[in-house]
Design an enzyme around this catalytic site. Structure first.
Site, mmCIF file in Angstrom:
data_model
loop_
_atom_site.group_PDB
_atom_site.id
_atom_site.type_symbol
_atom_site.label_atom_id
_atom_site.label_comp_id
_atom_site.label_asym_id
_atom_site.label_seq_id
_atom_site.Cartn_x
_atom_site.Cartn_y
_atom_site.Cartn_z
ATOM 1 N N LYS A 144 -26.025 8.847 -36.499
ATOM 2 C CA LYS A 144 -24.472 8.882 -36.036
ATOM 3 C C LYS A 144 -24.373 7.306 -35.349
ATOM 4 C CE LYS A 144 -23.255 13.624 -34.454
ATOM 5 N NZ LYS A 144 -22.862 14.464 -33.324
ATOM 6 N N ARG A 242 -26.700 20.911 -35.977
ATOM 7 C CA ARG A 242 -26.851 19.705 -35.150
ATOM 8 C C ARG A 242 -25.864 19.744 -33.986
ATOM 9 N NH1 ARG A 242 -27.038 13.482 -37.461
ATOM 10 N NH2 ARG A 242 -27.001 12.609 -35.374
ATOM 11 N N ASN A 246 -24.960 18.409 -29.174
ATOM 12 C CA ASN A 246 -24.066 17.944 -28.131
ATOM 13 C C ASN A 246 -24.074 18.954 -26.901
ATOM 14 O OD1 ASN A 246 -20.825 17.233 -28.965
ATOM 15 N ND2 ASN A 246 -22.280 16.068 -29.862
ATOM 16 N N HIS A 249 -21.892 17.762 -23.990
ATOM 17 C CA HIS A 249 -20.958 16.603 -24.236
ATOM 18 C C HIS A 249 -19.419 16.919 -24.524
ATOM 19 C CE1 HIS A 249 -24.914 15.040 -25.249
ATOM 20 N NE2 HIS A 249 -24.539 13.758 -25.742
ATOM 21 N N HIS A 267 -23.109 7.357 -19.963
ATOM 22 C CA HIS A 267 -23.245 8.409 -20.828
ATOM 23 C C HIS A 267 -24.177 9.473 -20.430
ATOM 24 C CE1 HIS A 267 -23.079 10.666 -24.580
ATOM 25 N NE2 HIS A 267 -24.235 10.763 -24.605
HETATM 26 N N1 LIG Z 1 -25.824 7.817 -31.984
HETATM 27 C C1 LIG Z 1 -26.055 8.651 -31.258
HETATM 28 O O1 LIG Z 1 -26.697 9.601 -31.783
HETATM 29 C C2 LIG Z 1 -26.083 8.728 -29.792
HETATM 30 C C3 LIG Z 1 -27.003 9.562 -28.790
HETATM 31 C C4 LIG Z 1 -26.869 9.458 -27.545
HETATM 32 C C5 LIG Z 1 -26.061 8.378 -26.887
HETATM 33 N N2 LIG Z 1 -25.374 7.543 -27.905
HETATM 34 C C6 LIG Z 1 -24.486 6.559 -27.296
HETATM 35 O O2 LIG Z 1 -25.403 5.573 -26.553
HETATM 36 C C7 LIG Z 1 -24.598 4.843 -25.577
HETATM 37 C C8 LIG Z 1 -25.524 4.934 -24.544
HETATM 38 O O3 LIG Z 1 -26.823 4.127 -24.595
HETATM 39 P P1 LIG Z 1 -27.487 3.425 -23.198
HETATM 40 O O4 LIG Z 1 -27.818 4.426 -22.322
HETATM 41 O O5 LIG Z 1 -28.886 3.017 -24.116
HETATM 42 O O6 LIG Z 1 -26.581 2.373 -22.886
HETATM 43 P P2 LIG Z 1 -26.579 0.675 -22.987
HETATM 44 O O7 LIG Z 1 -26.777 0.400 -24.381
HETATM 45 O O8 LIG Z 1 -25.350 0.350 -22.370
HETATM 46 O O9 LIG Z 1 -27.830 0.447 -22.228
HETATM 47 C C9 LIG Z 1 -27.952 0.594 -20.776
HETATM 48 C C10 LIG Z 1 -28.071 -0.605 -20.090
HETATM 49 O O10 LIG Z 1 -29.244 -1.115 -19.957
HETATM 50 C C11 LIG Z 1 -29.409 -2.297 -20.400
HETATM 51 N N3 LIG Z 1 -30.784 -2.492 -21.081
HETATM 52 C C12 LIG Z 1 -31.102 -2.184 -22.224
HETATM 53 N N4 LIG Z 1 -32.318 -2.282 -22.476
HETATM 54 C C13 LIG Z 1 -33.078 -2.716 -21.692
HETATM 55 C C14 LIG Z 1 -34.176 -3.102 -21.262
HETATM 56 N N5 LIG Z 1 -35.085 -2.910 -22.084
HETATM 57 N N6 LIG Z 1 -34.408 -3.872 -19.966
HETATM 58 C C15 LIG Z 1 -33.234 -4.024 -19.464
HETATM 59 N N7 LIG Z 1 -32.063 -3.688 -19.382
HETATM 60 C C16 LIG Z 1 -31.795 -3.131 -20.505
HETATM 61 C C17 LIG Z 1 -28.194 -2.623 -21.142
HETATM 62 O O11 LIG Z 1 -27.922 -4.137 -21.071
HETATM 63 C C18 LIG Z 1 -27.325 -1.854 -20.514
HETATM 64 O O12 LIG Z 1 -26.583 -2.545 -19.392
HETATM 65 C C19 LIG Z 1 -23.256 5.653 -25.262
HETATM 66 O O13 LIG Z 1 -22.231 4.805 -26.036
HETATM 67 C C20 LIG Z 1 -23.634 6.739 -26.222
HETATM 68 O O14 LIG Z 1 -22.267 7.316 -26.625
HETATM 69 C C21 LIG Z 1 -25.372 7.621 -29.205
HETATM 70 O O1 LIG Z 2 -26.994 13.052 -32.781
HETATM 71 C C1 LIG Z 2 -26.187 14.165 -32.272
HETATM 72 O O2 LIG Z 2 -25.806 14.744 -33.066
HETATM 73 C C2 LIG Z 2 -25.765 14.094 -31.053
HETATM 74 O O3 LIG Z 2 -24.826 14.804 -30.535
HETATM 75 C C3 LIG Z 2 -26.449 13.235 -29.730
HETATM 76 C C4 LIG Z 2 -25.677 12.959 -28.553
HETATM 77 O O4 LIG Z 2 -26.429 12.796 -27.526
HETATM 78 C C5 LIG Z 2 -24.804 11.771 -28.836
HETATM 79 O O5 LIG Z 2 -24.281 11.547 -27.667
HETATM 80 C C6 LIG Z 2 -23.715 11.757 -29.938
HETATM 81 O O6 LIG Z 2 -23.492 10.346 -30.132
HETATM 82 C C7 LIG Z 2 -22.495 12.469 -29.792
HETATM 83 O O7 LIG Z 2 -21.987 12.587 -30.918
HETATM 84 P P1 LIG Z 2 -20.556 13.153 -31.201
HETATM 85 O O8 LIG Z 2 -20.275 13.485 -32.525
HETATM 86 O O9 LIG Z 2 -20.063 14.364 -29.982
HETATM 87 O O10 LIG Z 2 -19.781 11.800 -30.849
HETATM 88 ZN ZN LIG Z 3 -25.350 11.992 -25.865
#
Ligand SMILES: NC(=O)c1ccc[n+]([C@@H]2O[C@H](COP(=O)([O-])OP(=O)(O)OC[C@H]3O[C@@H](n4cnc5c(N)ncnc54)[C@H](O)[C@@H]3O)[C@@H](O)[C@H]2O)c1
Ligand SMILES: O=C(O)C(=O)C[C@@H](O)[C@H](O)[C@H](O)COP(=O)(O)O
Ligand SMILES: [Zn+2]
Length: 370
Positions: A144, A242, A246, A249, A267
């Site tokens: 995603k 899947r 969520n 969420h 988040h």
């Molecule tokens: N694609 C998916 O399936 C999925 C799943 C869960 C969350 N997400 C997304 O992920 C995002 C949140 O991710 P996050 O919590 O990693 O946030 P982020 O990427 O903002 O990282 C959090 C903070 O930690 C810092 N940081 C990162 N690695 C570090 C390290 N090793 N040492 C020091 N500082 C560090 C970053 O600079 C930032 O300030 C949200 O946008 C959320 O929607 C996506």
């Molecule tokens: O991988 C997934 O599927 C998830 O829902 C993981 C979540 O933790 C993540 O925050 C994901 O980005 C949410 O997806 P969304 O489709 O609700 O935007």
């Molecule tokens: Zn999430």
């Protein structure tokens, strides 16, 4: 080191490697995926100074050109401006279809880089090197990718699987405690949604995980990735199960949207509150025992995470505004809200017939204004 394969119908299989010191031989690990001796490392302004130089130097020492693109740290970067800046940098670097970009950072950099890779020249390969607990256990796996829209979380995006995910546990040592806790929210989510034994283990070992004790963090990351890989393998495009990923969420994303996707509510914190709400709503509706909800909420709180909307400082929410945000949730069908609810710890299910009135009443009971 643990290798967890991710494979499913309709996408190319890849490995998630979990262990310490994985990036110390970065060149050997990524070379099989590079068609040119060239890559572009995408990172943010906090991770870059800590880790990008070492990685880039190691690749360059092996004859791989690896310049670094550094974007501002924080959720604000996961939007149209961030996507423009990143794709501009990819064009300027002269990347072609055979090039591979590396996302070095948390979920923000992973989601943004993955999305940029999915649209650049109609799709190029990317590798995830997640540096937060959250990115290692969740966002780097499953394909995603997205940016946020002011009206809703991750509204603009694509499914685009990485070629390789390297979860180097050593990279987590520089992570601030607030971000470790955010990652823990997505870890405990796996126990709460489908693995009661993992939840029991986390309840007893949360402080060891949060302290990044080697055996505890390795088990927590590996078990989380294993569960995510299994769910994604069965349902990459979220046609069914899947959606269980969520859990928390629908509530959490509405709170994030209302607060404008910034540092007030991260988040992981939004998901922690959202999971508390999903358990309390389920208990209120008689779907789950109150004792189960209390235990789930206590375990989230024990990790130092918020569990209620009133834990967010200086914020007030109106029930109807939150419901409007929920209308942008990607699970919604034909204008009807879809929630992940629970029968108990480890027993989440997708509920498509949730009456909006009962959500409104619940939000008011939780402290939202009418
Ligand atoms: N694609 C998916 O399936 C999925 C799943 C869960 C969350 N997400 C997304 O992920 C995002 C949140 O991710 P996050 O919590 O990693 O946030 P982020 O990427 O903002 O990282 C959090 C903070 O930690 C810092 N940081 C990162 N690695 C570090 C390290 N090793 N040492 C020091 N500082 C560090 C970053 O600079 C930032 O300030 C949200 O946008 C959320 O929607 C996506
Ligand atoms: O991988 C997934 O599927 C998830 O829902 C993981 C979540 O933790 C993540 O925050 C994901 O980005 C949410 O997806 P969304 O489709 O609700 O935007
Ligand atoms: Zn999430």
């Amino acid at each position: 080191m643990t290798t967890i394969p991710v494979s499913g119908e309709g996408f190319r299989a890849y490995d998630v490697e979990v262990g310490s010191g994985l990036t110390s031989d970065i060149a050997a690990r990524v070379t099989p995926f590079l068609k040119n001796q060239r890559t572009l490392i995408i990172t943010d302004s906090r991770v870059g100074p800590l880790h990008a130089g070492t990685l880039s130097a190691a690749l360059e020492a092996s004859g791989i050109t690896a310049p670094v693109v550094t974007l501002p740290a924080g959720e604000e970067t996961k939007g149209w401006d961030g996507l423009k800046d990143l794709t501009d940098a990819m064009v300027d670097a002269g990347l072609d279809r055979k090039d591979v970009v590396i996302a070095l950072g948390g979920g923000v950099i992973g989601d943004l880089t993955g999305f940029a890779a999915s649209v650049y020249m109609r799709g190029i390969d990317f590798i995830q090197i997640p540096t937060t607990v959250l990115a290692q256990v969740d966002s780097s796996v499953g394909g995603k990718t997205a940016i946020d829209h002011p009206k809703g979380k991750n509204l603009i995006g694509a499914f685009h699987q990485p070629r390789l995910v390297l979860c180097d546990l050593d990279l987590l040592k520089t992570l601030p405690v607030r971000d470790i806790r955010c990652g823990y929210a997505e870890v405990i989510k796996y126990g709460l949604l489908g693995d009661r034994a993992f939840f029991d283990w986390l309840e007893a070992n949360d402080q060891a995980v949060l302290a990044l004790e080697p055996a505890a963090i390795e088990y927590a990351v590996s078990r989380s990735v294993e569960m995510k890989a299994e769910i994604v393998a069965a349902d990459e495009r979220e046609g069914g199960q899947r959606a269980l990923l969520n859990l928390g969420h629908t509530f959490g994303h509405a709170l994030e949207a209302e607060l404008g996707f910034g540092a007030t509510l991260l988040h992981g914190e939004a998901v922690a509150i959202g999971m508390g709400m999903a358990f309390r709503y389920s208990a209120r509706m008689g779907l789950c025992d109150q004792a189960e909800a209390d235990r789930a909420v206590a375990a989230i709180a024990q990790a130092g995470l918020p569990t209620h909307m009133h834990h967010i400082r200086n914020a007030a929410f109106a029930a109807d505004v939150l419901i409007k945000h929920m209308g942008h949730d990607k699970k919604a069908e034909g204008g009807k809200l879809v929630f992940v609810l629970v029968k108990g710890i480890g027993e989440a299910f997708v509920a498509k017939d949730v009456p909006a009135d009962s959500i409104r009443e619940f939000l008011i009971a939780e402290g939202a204004t009418a």
